[in-house]
Write a protein that holds these residues in place. Structure first.
Motif, PDB file in Angstrom:
ATOM      1  N   UNK A  44     124.691 113.834  86.986  1.00 30.53           N
ATOM      2  CA  UNK A  44     124.914 113.374  85.614  1.00 30.53           C
ATOM      3  C   UNK A  44     124.723 114.486  84.596  1.00 30.53           C
ATOM      4  N   UNK A  45     124.307 115.674  85.062  1.00 33.04           N
ATOM      5  CA  UNK A  45     124.059 116.808  84.169  1.00 33.04           C
ATOM      6  C   UNK A  45     125.116 117.886  84.410  1.00 33.04           C
ATOM      7  N   UNK A  46     125.780 118.304  83.335  1.00 33.52           N
ATOM      8  CA  UNK A  46     126.797 119.360  83.434  1.00 33.52           C
ATOM      9  C   UNK A  46     126.393 120.495  82.500  1.00 33.52           C
ATOM     10  N   UNK A  47     126.242 121.691  83.061  1.00 37.48           N
ATOM     11  CA  UNK A  47     125.922 122.874  82.261  1.00 37.48           C
ATOM     12  C   UNK A  47     127.197 123.682  82.054  1.00 37.48           C
ATOM     13  N   UNK A  48     127.489 123.953  80.777  1.00 34.51           N
ATOM     14  CA  UNK A  48     128.669 124.731  80.412  1.00 34.51           C
ATOM     15  C   UNK A  48     128.203 126.080  79.853  1.00 34.51           C
ATOM     16  N   UNK A  49     128.719 127.161  80.425  1.00 33.78           N
ATOM     17  CA  UNK A  49     128.447 128.504  79.912  1.00 33.78           C
ATOM     18  C   UNK A  49     129.697 128.994  79.187  1.00 33.78           C
ATOM     19  N   UNK A  50     129.492 129.425  77.951  1.00 29.77           N
ATOM     20  CA  UNK A  50     130.593 129.961  77.140  1.00 29.77           C
ATOM     21  C   UNK A  50     130.386 131.462  76.968  1.00 29.77           C
ATOM     22  N   UNK A  51     131.469 132.226  77.109  1.00 33.39           N
ATOM     23  CA  UNK A  51     131.383 133.667  76.836  1.00 33.39           C
ATOM     24  C   UNK A  51     131.573 133.821  75.328  1.00 33.39           C
ATOM     25  N   UNK A  52     130.561 133.370  74.619  1.00 34.73           N
ATOM     26  CA  UNK A  52     130.578 133.269  73.159  1.00 34.73           C
ATOM     27  C   UNK A  52     129.505 132.265  72.770  1.00 34.73           C
ATOM     28  N   UNK A  53     129.625 131.660  71.610  1.00 35.33           N
ATOM     29  CA  UNK A  53     128.609 130.732  71.135  1.00 35.33           C
ATOM     30  C   UNK A  53     128.728 129.375  71.827  1.00 35.33           C
ATOM     31  N   UNK A  54     127.681 128.991  72.541  1.00 36.07           N
ATOM     32  CA  UNK A  54     127.664 127.667  73.159  1.00 36.07           C
ATOM     33  C   UNK A  54     127.561 126.575  72.126  1.00 36.07           C
ATOM     34  N   UNK A  55     126.835 126.825  71.041  1.00 34.53           N
ATOM     35  CA  UNK A  55     126.666 125.819  69.977  1.00 34.53           C
ATOM     36  C   UNK A  55     127.996 125.546  69.290  1.00 34.53           C
ATOM     37  N   UNK A  56     128.747 126.610  69.003  1.00 34.03           N
ATOM     38  CA  UNK A  56     130.050 126.448  68.339  1.00 34.03           C
ATOM     39  C   UNK A  56     130.998 125.643  69.231  1.00 34.03           C
ATOM     40  N   UNK A  57     130.978 125.912  70.534  1.00 31.64           N
ATOM     41  CA  UNK A  57     131.835 125.167  71.463  1.00 31.64           C
ATOM     42  C   UNK A  57     131.417 123.702  71.515  1.00 31.64           C
ATOM     43  N   UNK A  58     130.136 123.440  71.550  1.00 35.13           N
ATOM     44  CA  UNK A  58     129.637 122.062  71.610  1.00 35.13           C
ATOM     45  C   UNK A  58     130.061 121.288  70.362  1.00 35.13           C
ATOM     46  N   UNK A  59     129.977 121.933  69.207  1.00 32.14           N
ATOM     47  CA  UNK A  59     130.342 121.250  67.956  1.00 32.14           C
ATOM     48  C   UNK A  59     131.829 120.908  67.927  1.00 32.14           C
ATOM     49  N   UNK A  60     132.669 121.799  68.437  1.00 35.43           N
ATOM     50  CA  UNK A  60     134.104 121.525  68.469  1.00 35.43           C
ATOM     51  C   UNK A  60     134.413 120.398  69.466  1.00 35.43           C
ATOM     52  N   UNK A  61     133.769 120.427  70.624  1.00 30.61           N
ATOM     53  CA  UNK A  61     133.965 119.361  71.611  1.00 30.61           C
ATOM     54  C   UNK A  61     133.560 118.011  71.019  1.00 30.61           C
ATOM     55  N   UNK A  62     132.422 117.988  70.341  1.00 29.85           N
ATOM     56  CA  UNK A  62     131.935 116.734  69.752  1.00 29.85           C
ATOM     57  C   UNK A  62     132.912 116.206  68.710  1.00 29.85           C
ATOM     58  N   UNK A  63     133.469 117.091  67.898  1.00 33.36           N
ATOM     59  CA  UNK A  63     134.414 116.655  66.857  1.00 33.36           C
ATOM     60  C   UNK A  63     135.679 116.061  67.464  1.00 33.36           C
ATOM     61  N   UNK A  64     136.062 116.558  68.660  1.00 33.26           N
ATOM     62  CA  UNK A  64     137.257 116.037  69.324  1.00 33.26           C
ATOM     63  C   UNK A  64     136.981 114.734  70.060  1.00 33.26           C
ATOM     64  N   UNK A  65     135.686 114.491  70.375  1.00 34.81           N
ATOM     65  CA  UNK A  65     135.322 113.237  71.035  1.00 34.81           C
ATOM     66  C   UNK A  65     135.246 112.076  70.054  1.00 34.81           C
ATOM     67  N   UNK A  66     135.009 112.389  68.780  1.00 29.62           N
ATOM     68  CA  UNK A  66     134.975 111.310  67.784  1.00 29.62           C
ATOM     69  C   UNK A  66     133.778 111.424  66.873  1.00 29.62           C
ATOM     70  N   UNK A  67     133.815 110.724  65.735  1.00 33.05           N
ATOM     71  CA  UNK A  67     132.760 110.863  64.713  1.00 33.05           C
ATOM     72  C   UNK A  67     131.391 110.342  65.146  1.00 33.05           C
ATOM     73  N   UNK A  68     131.341 109.499  66.154  1.00 32.95           N
ATOM     74  CA  UNK A  68     130.063 108.918  66.570  1.00 32.95           C
ATOM     75  C   UNK A  68     129.291 109.778  67.563  1.00 32.95           C
ATOM     76  N   UNK A  69     129.917 110.869  68.004  1.00 28.06           N
ATOM     77  CA  UNK A  69     129.267 111.714  69.009  1.00 28.06           C
ATOM     78  C   UNK A  69     128.309 112.684  68.311  1.00 28.06           C
ATOM     79  N   UNK A  70     127.052 112.653  68.749  1.00 28.94           N
ATOM     80  CA  UNK A  70     126.014 113.489  68.142  1.00 28.94           C
ATOM     81  C   UNK A  70     125.783 114.742  68.982  1.00 28.94           C
ATOM     82  N   UNK A  71     125.582 115.865  68.296  1.00 26.08           N
ATOM     83  CA  UNK A  71     125.253 117.119  68.968  1.00 26.08           C
ATOM     84  C   UNK A  71     123.795 117.459  68.672  1.00 26.08           C
ATOM     85  N   UNK A  72     123.011 117.622  69.730  1.00 28.81           N
ATOM     86  CA  UNK A  72     121.630 118.096  69.572  1.00 28.81           C
ATOM     87  C   UNK A  72     121.645 119.608  69.711  1.00 28.81           C
TER      88      UNK A  72
END
Length: 472
Positions: A44-72
């Motif tokens: 149930x746990x998926x670790x994603x490594x980005x060759x760049x900012x992981x936070x920036x990638x997470x925020x973009x993914x969350x925005x594409x998933x919808x407004x109710x998705x929260x990023x910690x």
């Protein structure tokens, strides 16, 4: 090796792939999810490594998933986390780490995928899967983790002495993975654990106990404990358990090795429950035997009162190991204190009074106690084990019948101190306590039922014997 067909069952990974392409960075799944995919274990746990900012990638993914998705977001660690359904996805930028000798907290700088894989603890956790459009699903396995999975080997990617010196918790993790997966630890890797064992002392007890609990919850936890023992880690972390090891012989009379007996009880109970705290009760049920061991020429070895002494040791051990000092600890303490009681009942003539007392003291934990006691039968004589288990069947049926009849679980006498005070016009005093105990004992002995009218009439009669007169 390509896992595109398996990844289509996780639609969020396609979103991560598109988001990374939009940002112009490469992204990879890495670590435990890849290992479990190869092992065909659910994860149930998926670790994603980005060759760049992981936070920036997470925020973009969350925005594409919808407004109710929260990023910690955890800026200190450069990580971000998204929950989607029962999945937990963590994003981090690829990094390079360097350590000092007095800390397991590394200095971190941006790095390549290779740098990130180099810093992983074991080869089976250092594999990556590409999420790049052209290579989507391709396995990146620089340290032959697939080979080690096939050979069932735990091995470090780099020199094991460096790996364990940098982060000594990895020694516990090596044993935990071996215990969970039923893998062997590669000889050089295990030799390094033995050599570096003293480095574990710089790790917080909270982190150590977290790994120890995972070992305890593994399918056959004795395997992990034997590895801890042979590595020398158990001597540092759990000296009370080491004291159980060994057999002393005087005048030809010896006792069983209580260390290996405890491990057998732990394995036995683990066949029937995933309850961590019941497994802890198995570990600690005989923990006071070394402290209570005595030899008598006539009777041999005895461990008188080890259950009571052991119960007093439970909070001390829990406090040192940073385990919870709440109801979990009280549960373990109760089972350690009571673990001999059903065994005695199974040997002797069963009386209702003894059964009632056991039900009252065990309360809601009676089933857990019986599981522990059944697990405690470890004779090498199968006929003896069979006979004991048959006696336990009788005890359990008797307990069930008494519980249905007398409703003794969570027992409270119907006559309270307040009733005694009001009935006889007393103040809080020793007499009130004596009367409460008389009524309680009469109920447990079966002289009266735990019903108000009959218990009240009994109290009046007993009061007369004490020279007490009911007030009008």
């Amino acid at each position: 090796m390509n896992f595109k067909e398996q990844l289509i069952h996780y639609p969020i990974l396609e979103i991560v792939a598109k988001a990374s392409e939009e940002l112009g960075v490469d992204a990879y799944i890495i670590g435990g999810f890849v290992r479990d995919l190869i092992l065909k274990r659910s994860s149930k746990d998926i670790d994603i490594v980005s060759i760049g900012s992981g936070i920036e990638l997470a925020e973009l993914v969350a925005s594409q998933l919808g407004p109710d998705v929260h990023v910690s977001i955890y800026k200190t660690f450069g990580t971000a986390q998204i929950r989607q359904g029962d999945l937990e996805i963590e994003f981090v930028g690829a990094r390079k780490e360097s350590y000092t000798s007095d800390s397991r907290k590394p200095a971190v700088e941006d790095g390549t995928l290779q740098d990130d894989q180099n810093r992983r603890d074991f080869t089976i956790n250092a594999m990556g899967i590409s999420l790049h459009k052209k290579t989507f699903g391709d396995l990146i396995d620089p340290f032959e983790g697939v080979r080690d999975i096939r050979k069932k080997i735990i091995r470090t990617p780099l020199a094991p002495d460096i790996t364990f010196s940098d982060d000594p918790l990895r020694m516990m993790r090596a044993i935990r993975f071996a215990s969970q997966l039923n893998f062997d630890i590669e000889p050089d890797t295990f030799d390094a654990i033995i050599a570096m064992k003293d480095r574990i002392e710089i790790v917080s007890m909270e982190r150590i106990s977290d790994e120890l609990n995972k070992i305890i919850l593994s399918p056959v936890p004795s395997y992990g404990f034997k590895l801890l023992y042979h590595a020398g880690l158990l001597h540092i972390l759990f000296p009370e358990m080491i004291e159980l090891q060994g057999v002393e012989i005087i005048e030809g009379k010896g006792h069983k090795d209580n260390f290996y007996h405890t491990l057998q009880v732990l394995d036995n109970v683990s066949k029937n429950t995933d309850d961590l705290w019941l497994r802890w009760a198995a570990i600690l049920h005989d923990i006071a035997k070394p402290a209570t061991k005595k030899f008598d020429k006539r009777v041999g070895w005895s461990f008188h009162n080890h259950e009571e002494v052991g119960a007093r040791m439970v909070p001390v051990i829990f406090r040192r190991m940073k385990l919870p000092l709440n109801e979990k600890m009280k549960f373990v303490k109760k089972l350690v204190r009571l673990h001999l009681r059903p065994i005695v009942l199974s040997k002797d003539q069963i009386t209702d009074s003894a059964m009632r007392r056991l039900l009252v003291e065990a309360g809601e934990d009676i089933e857990a106690l019986m599981k522990l006691c059944r697990a405690d039968i470890t004779s090498k004589n199968p006929d003896k084990v069979k006979r004991f288990l048959q006696n336990f069947d009788l005890v359990e049926q008797k307990l069930k019948d008494l519980e249905e009849r007398d409703k003794l679980r969570n027992f409270q006498p119907v006559i309270t101190g307040e009733i005694i005070i009001d009935t006889f016009g007393l103040k809080p005093s020793r007499e009130v306590g004596i009367m409460k105990e008389i009524v309680r004992e009469a109920i447990l002995e079966g002289i009266i039922p735990n019903e108000f009218d009959k218990a009240f009439a009994f109290m009046i009669e007993e009061g007369k014997k004490m020279g007490l007169t009911p007030v009008q």
